[in-house]
Motif scaffolding. Sequence first.
Motif, mmCIF file in Angstrom:
data_model
loop_
_atom_site.group_PDB
_atom_site.id
_atom_site.type_symbol
_atom_site.label_atom_id
_atom_site.label_comp_id
_atom_site.label_asym_id
_atom_site.label_seq_id
_atom_site.Cartn_x
_atom_site.Cartn_y
_atom_site.Cartn_z
ATOM 1 N N GLU A 148 0.835 -1.208 0.000
ATOM 2 C CA GLU A 148 0.000 0.000 0.000
ATOM 3 C C GLU A 148 0.866 1.253 0.000
ATOM 4 O O GLU A 148 0.548 2.238 -0.677
ATOM 5 C CB GLU A 148 -0.927 -0.014 1.221
ATOM 6 N N ILE A 149 1.956 1.220 0.757
ATOM 7 C CA ILE A 149 2.853 2.370 0.793
ATOM 8 C C ILE A 149 3.499 2.589 -0.568
ATOM 9 O O ILE A 149 3.550 3.718 -1.072
ATOM 10 C CB ILE A 149 3.923 2.176 1.883
ATOM 11 N N LEU A 150 3.970 1.507 -1.184
ATOM 12 C CA LEU A 150 4.594 1.629 -2.500
ATOM 13 C C LEU A 150 3.610 2.188 -3.521
ATOM 14 O O LEU A 150 3.963 3.034 -4.348
ATOM 15 C CB LEU A 150 5.121 0.275 -2.973
ATOM 16 N N HIS A 151 2.371 1.734 -3.461
ATOM 17 C CA HIS A 151 1.357 2.168 -4.426
ATOM 18 C C HIS A 151 1.021 3.641 -4.255
ATOM 19 O O HIS A 151 0.803 4.362 -5.236
ATOM 20 C CB HIS A 151 0.100 1.325 -4.267
ATOM 21 N N ASN A 152 0.983 4.116 -3.004
ATOM 22 C CA ASN A 152 0.524 5.472 -2.738
ATOM 23 C C ASN A 152 1.647 6.500 -2.606
ATOM 24 O O ASN A 152 1.407 7.696 -2.839
ATOM 25 C CB ASN A 152 -0.312 5.485 -1.451
ATOM 26 N N VAL A 153 2.845 6.065 -2.232
ATOM 27 C CA VAL A 153 3.936 7.007 -2.033
ATOM 28 C C VAL A 153 4.916 6.982 -3.204
ATOM 29 O O VAL A 153 5.448 8.020 -3.591
ATOM 30 C CB VAL A 153 4.677 6.720 -0.710
ATOM 31 N N TRP A 154 5.157 5.806 -3.754
ATOM 32 C CA TRP A 154 5.954 5.702 -4.972
ATOM 33 C C TRP A 154 4.954 5.807 -6.125
ATOM 34 O O TRP A 154 4.425 6.859 -6.370
ATOM 35 C CB TRP A 154 6.760 4.417 -4.969
#
Length: 229
Positions: A173-179
Amino acid sequence: MRVLIVEDEERLASTLSIGLRAEGFLVVHVSNGVDGLWQAAEHNFDVIVLDIMLPGLNGYEVLRQLRERNVWTPVLMLTAKDGEYDQTDAFDLGADDYLTKPFSFIVLVARLRALVRRGAPQRPTMLTAGTLSLDPARRAVERSGTPIRLTPREFGLLEYLMRNKDTVVTKAEILHNVWDEHYSGPDNVVEVYVGYVRRKIDIPFGTNTIETIRGVGYRLESGAYARGN
């Protein structure tokens, strides 16, 4: 309707000014970022057309300083830069719309009218977690009043965690939303950046804000007051 055009291509600026006046806009034109910032900060406009590649101050810096000064006039970025990251940077800094050159004048007018109807956006809400605060508008972070300098990626990570505080978020989720959704590198980059953020927001202050949920992800605690490591 008053529109400020900040554009250094004189022929384009002249064409825009003539066309927008014919559409009923009251037009002010300046050809560099310094004058654009002054005009936008000192006078009331319904909408701003802002180029990115400008002498004096580039459009990104003009936009950043306007939002820092709580000037929330809708801004349409008009530029030849059409990369995804260029658009992302503009929207992250507070742009309301983005149009690449060459463009349709009819589409430009329609978008400007839509921005005017929508009106100036409200100032983004300050995010807090205990003594930690993050201001999305000023892109500023503080702990107990002490400013903390973060890189754009670190800021994005902390903002995402604070918007989801007390909720466990996964690395995916972090990769999808921050990267971004197309990121294909190793997911341990999240661990690396969480470490970077912790060293800036926690270690100097003796706090423990971001909890690692082993095998799942991370959770930022809303009541992360100083309590030792």
